[in-house]
Design a protein around this motif. Sequence first.
Motif, PDB file in Angstrom:
ATOM      1  N   LEU A  87       0.832  -1.206   0.000  1.00 35.47           N
ATOM      2  CA  LEU A  87       0.000   0.000   0.000  1.00 35.47           C
ATOM      3  C   LEU A  87       0.863   1.251   0.000  1.00 35.47           C
ATOM      4  O   LEU A  87       0.550   2.241  -0.667  1.00 35.47           O
ATOM      5  CB  LEU A  87      -0.921   0.000   1.225  1.00 35.47           C
ATOM      6  N   SER A  88       1.950   1.214   0.752  1.00 34.30           N
ATOM      7  CA  SER A  88       2.835   2.378   0.854  1.00 34.30           C
ATOM      8  C   SER A  88       3.562   2.653  -0.459  1.00 34.30           C
ATOM      9  O   SER A  88       3.961   3.785  -0.728  1.00 34.30           O
ATOM     10  CB  SER A  88       3.860   2.160   1.971  1.00 34.30           C
ATOM     11  N   SER A  89       3.715   1.612  -1.272  1.00 33.78           N
ATOM     12  CA  SER A  89       4.422   1.788  -2.540  1.00 33.78           C
ATOM     13  C   SER A  89       3.509   2.357  -3.630  1.00 33.78           C
ATOM     14  O   SER A  89       3.979   2.725  -4.700  1.00 33.78           O
ATOM     15  CB  SER A  89       5.009   0.458  -3.011  1.00 33.78           C
ATOM     16  N   LYS A  90       2.202   2.389  -3.364  1.00 33.53           N
ATOM     17  CA  LYS A  90       1.248   2.921  -4.332  1.00 33.53           C
ATOM     18  C   LYS A  90       0.876   4.355  -3.949  1.00 33.53           C
ATOM     19  O   LYS A  90       1.060   4.779  -2.807  1.00 33.53           O
ATOM     20  CB  LYS A  90      -0.030   2.070  -4.354  1.00 33.53           C
ATOM     21  N   LYS A 114     -11.557  -9.314  -1.772  1.00 28.81           N
ATOM     22  CA  LYS A 114     -10.581 -10.104  -1.030  1.00 28.81           C
ATOM     23  C   LYS A 114      -9.526 -10.717  -1.931  1.00 28.81           C
ATOM     24  O   LYS A 114      -8.421 -11.025  -1.496  1.00 28.81           O
ATOM     25  CB  LYS A 114     -11.292 -11.206  -0.246  1.00 28.81           C
ATOM     26  N   ASN A 115      -9.868 -10.906  -3.207  1.00 26.24           N
ATOM     27  CA  ASN A 115      -8.910 -11.458  -4.168  1.00 26.24           C
ATOM     28  C   ASN A 115      -8.312 -10.368  -5.052  1.00 26.24           C
ATOM     29  O   ASN A 115      -7.924 -10.633  -6.193  1.00 26.24           O
ATOM     30  CB  ASN A 115      -9.590 -12.523  -5.034  1.00 26.24           C
ATOM     31  N   HIS A 116      -8.252  -9.149  -4.528  1.00 29.56           N
ATOM     32  CA  HIS A 116      -7.635  -8.046  -5.264  1.00 29.56           C
ATOM     33  C   HIS A 116      -6.164  -8.384  -5.538  1.00 29.56           C
ATOM     34  O   HIS A 116      -5.518  -9.117  -4.783  1.00 29.56           O
ATOM     35  CB  HIS A 116      -7.731  -6.757  -4.443  1.00 29.56           C
ATOM     36  N   GLN A 117      -5.655  -7.837  -6.633  1.00 23.91           N
ATOM     37  CA  GLN A 117      -4.282  -8.151  -7.034  1.00 23.91           C
ATOM     38  C   GLN A 117      -3.279  -7.805  -5.944  1.00 23.91           C
ATOM     39  O   GLN A 117      -2.234  -8.459  -5.815  1.00 23.91           O
ATOM     40  CB  GLN A 117      -3.937  -7.401  -8.323  1.00 23.91           C
ATOM     41  N   LEU A 118      -3.565  -6.778  -5.149  1.00 26.97           N
ATOM     42  CA  LEU A 118      -2.636  -6.420  -4.068  1.00 26.97           C
ATOM     43  C   LEU A 118      -2.475  -7.574  -3.087  1.00 26.97           C
ATOM     44  O   LEU A 118      -1.367  -7.858  -2.625  1.00 26.97           O
ATOM     45  CB  LEU A 118      -3.122  -5.161  -3.352  1.00 26.97           C
ATOM     46  N   PHE A 119      -3.581  -8.250  -2.745  1.00 28.86           N
ATOM     47  CA  PHE A 119      -3.485  -9.399  -1.836  1.00 28.86           C
ATOM     48  C   PHE A 119      -2.731 -10.543  -2.506  1.00 28.86           C
ATOM     49  O   PHE A 119      -1.959 -11.250  -1.855  1.00 28.86           O
ATOM     50  CB  PHE A 119      -4.880  -9.854  -1.413  1.00 28.86           C
ATOM     51  N   MET A 120      -2.961 -10.737  -3.800  1.00 27.99           N
ATOM     52  CA  MET A 120      -2.233 -11.791  -4.520  1.00 27.99           C
ATOM     53  C   MET A 120      -0.727 -11.509  -4.494  1.00 27.99           C
ATOM     54  O   MET A 120       0.086 -12.412  -4.287  1.00 27.99           O
ATOM     55  CB  MET A 120      -2.716 -11.885  -5.970  1.00 27.99           C
ATOM     56  N   ASP A 121      -0.374 -10.236  -4.693  1.00 26.02           N
ATOM     57  CA  ASP A 121       1.046  -9.857  -4.636  1.00 26.02           C
ATOM     58  C   ASP A 121       1.607 -10.067  -3.233  1.00 26.02           C
ATOM     59  O   ASP A 121       2.767 -10.459  -3.071  1.00 26.02           O
ATOM     60  CB  ASP A 121       1.213  -8.395  -5.059  1.00 26.02           C
ATOM     61  N   ALA A 122       0.781  -9.778  -2.228  1.00 24.79           N
ATOM     62  CA  ALA A 122       1.230  -9.982  -0.841  1.00 24.79           C
ATOM     63  C   ALA A 122       1.455 -11.463  -0.553  1.00 24.79           C
ATOM     64  O   ALA A 122       2.442 -11.845   0.086  1.00 24.79           O
ATOM     65  CB  ALA A 122       0.211  -9.394   0.136  1.00 24.79           C
TER      66      ALA A 122
END
Length: 870
Positions: free
Chosen positions: A360-363, A377-385
């Motif tokens: 989140l801080s990098s965006k 819940k399956n947003h790409q950010l969570f997938m990247d995490a």
Amino acid sequence: MALDAFISLKLTIEDLIKNPFSSLSLAPPTQQILEFAYQQLHSSEEIARKLLLRTTTTLDLQIKVAVSKLLDTIRSLKTKHAPSGSSVRYIEFSAEEVKDLKQDIHSFAELFNTMYIAAAEEEEEDGDSSQIGLSGRKSKMIGLSDHYKELKYHLTRPASPMMILVLVGMAGIGKTTLAAQIFEDPDIVKHYDLRVWVKIGGKCQLKDIPRRILAKLNPDLSDRFLSKGENHEIARCLRENLKGKRYLIVLDDVWNKYMACHFYWSSRYKIFESEPFPYERNESRVLLTTRVHQAEEHNGHFPDYVSRLRFLNEEESWELLRENVFAEELCTSQFEKAGKKIAENCEGLPLMIVKVAELLSSKERTLQYWNEVAAEKNHQLFMDAYDGISKVLYSSYENLTELLKLCFLYMGVFRQNYEIPRGKLINMWSSDGFLEENAHEFPSPSAIECLNELVANNLVMIYQSNISPNSAVGEEQIKTCGLHSSFWYLCNREARETKFCCILKILNDSLGGDIQGQSRLAFHNNVLFGIKDVYESVEVHCASTSGLKLLRELDALTIRFYEFPLEVLELVQLRYLALTLNGELPVSISRLSNLQFLIVGSHLSIKSCRGPSFLPVEIWSMKEIKHIDVMYSDIPNPCGASLESLLTLSNVSAHSCSEEVFKAIPKLEKLGIRIELAYDDDVKLLSSLNQVSNLKELRSLKCVIVSPEIVPSPLAPLPNFPSTLRKLSLSGLGYPWEEMSKMALLLSLTVLKLQNYAFQGVKWEAREKFWSLQSLVIEDSDLVEWKVGSESMKSLKRLSLKHCYNLENIEWEYGRSPDRIHWACKDSLRKIEMVDCNPLGAEEMNKALPRWKKDALAVHCSWDDTKRKK
């Protein structure tokens, strides 16, 4: 060299924080940021010297670039703000300059962590690299403060003999972080003469532990002695180094479940050739962190202190996310609302929360983006995490045996956050064929052991548990379980990459060639099967020669069928078939000659007006069948045939309880009978329940009578049940409490559930001895007065009373032995649960309990909760 750059960075920061600009000081938060960075660099210097000397050329260059950038930032700030004759006492950097400084420190920390992981992989140490190290500021131990205080107390309290303390928990939950924080605590540093931190990992053997400790204590020892020296020589040398010292030894990331306690009990069990620790009553301690539950115990001996780290709750999760994203900045209410939902989706795992915060801080921080992440819940950010923390989690999977890896991957066929019934999971494991089955017991002990092992390794979470009816000692048994989303993601990724299973979630998944030749097919989106293209695609593959002919399991309980899909009959390798059906099973079901598990549910909103229907007589030709659970159906007369392999028969009516049927299924272990009193002959058929006593191998019996009467009258005498019963569940029979005397004759009975007026009457005096009873449930009863004799339920561990609205008087008798007064089940009872019962009954129960058992009582009233919410 990267090492030179590392040391230069440390010295530059040291000079800056100790002598920033002559006699002037840095203003917060810059001072705190640099102080924390210096502490981390100082504590990491030893490992940096080892690792930086053998980095690759590319990584070496990256580290030097990162260090140079950070040094340039610090030096430029120092030059820019250095005063000339100024009387200003504090030097303040601008917010933008502080942000740049923090970003450079963070970038270097990320690179250093990458290097550390790479080096650890070279050494083949599957260690937990989840510790949050150079993160820009010191953690507040969110969610760990209680553990910290308690652990610190046990590390410093007066206790002469050496003690062992254990931190247990899932990967990424904060074990190493907590241990590292307390290892550097000033009070701990002051308390001990020696402190040793040893990384264990998955490849370390028991004999290596003293060698690794010795290497830390005495770096001057030759590598040859440490690697080739005899065990007794190593033990003697270690003992000499520790003699006369109060020491703290931390064994971080212990993988072998027996290693820790073997290490502790070495002198008693003579694990080492000679005792490596001096026997001195000097308050020394050994602290270990582990992902493995069984590392807590060995041969009945337990550590002196065990702390099981939990997941963070919603408030703690948000606090950790907010601190890692906003730090000292103000967080608006709009961001807080979205942030709380984002934190909640991390499911309480600190490592996941920190990784999400980093992403989140990098965006660019916009409310629209945060709301998008929060909503899915399956947003790409969570997938990247998930990808970002996979290295930490993967070692938990990689350390498993090949059999356990298969069992773990199998759990990916279930949907995310699905609460998996233990019986269903084990049945599917068994039918898949990669578990060795026991010919005499069901479920297979090997399957249960595999599940327990996955739980012990903190890969599988237990949602519900109960007393095991299959054990004489009545240990806890898993009822439902599942995967944390981070492990579910890892499981699905590995299953896809290894082609273990084909999972269909979106339309495009099902139309490709991936399902060709698959032995496992799972639908995670039930809508898919309602799409014509998907249905036809699967139908074509089912009917083709090479398509799904190898499919062994088909679980379609969540998909409604109004007629049996005949395409399924082409899947001749099927061993497990589960579907929801309103129609009849075809006589051609016997074509599935390899079928072991047949489960057919009914549409809850559709009720047949014809009464129970018979299974086709061809069912008796399916010799491999082990489990039949077909709602509202009966087994027809066998006409001389038999099913020697059948172990479970569920949801049948009294029509199936005939002498001929029971003779044809001699090895049946589990029977479920459901009777709807809507037909005249059902009352007469109740007498056929006496035939149950002919089942000599029966372990579990469930009998449910559905009656239009709120309080039914006894319909027939209570039958004599098989003496082999360990679990009995009765509902709606309406017998008087006096008939409970027959229950006491079941000497192996461990679990007893009495629901919906299974027994009725205002008074029950339990005088009979229930020798093995450990779990008792009474739900929906008109009981008013209950008196329990002192010898009646001495083995009871769990008692659950639900919806007993009339229960007012509860009396537990005390007995008297020659030397003392004792209370019924005083030693065994662990938990008493009262849900929506008469408040007077709850008060009486509390009064009846001795003071040393009052913590076992849990009272829940839904109307009180509603009132509080308002």
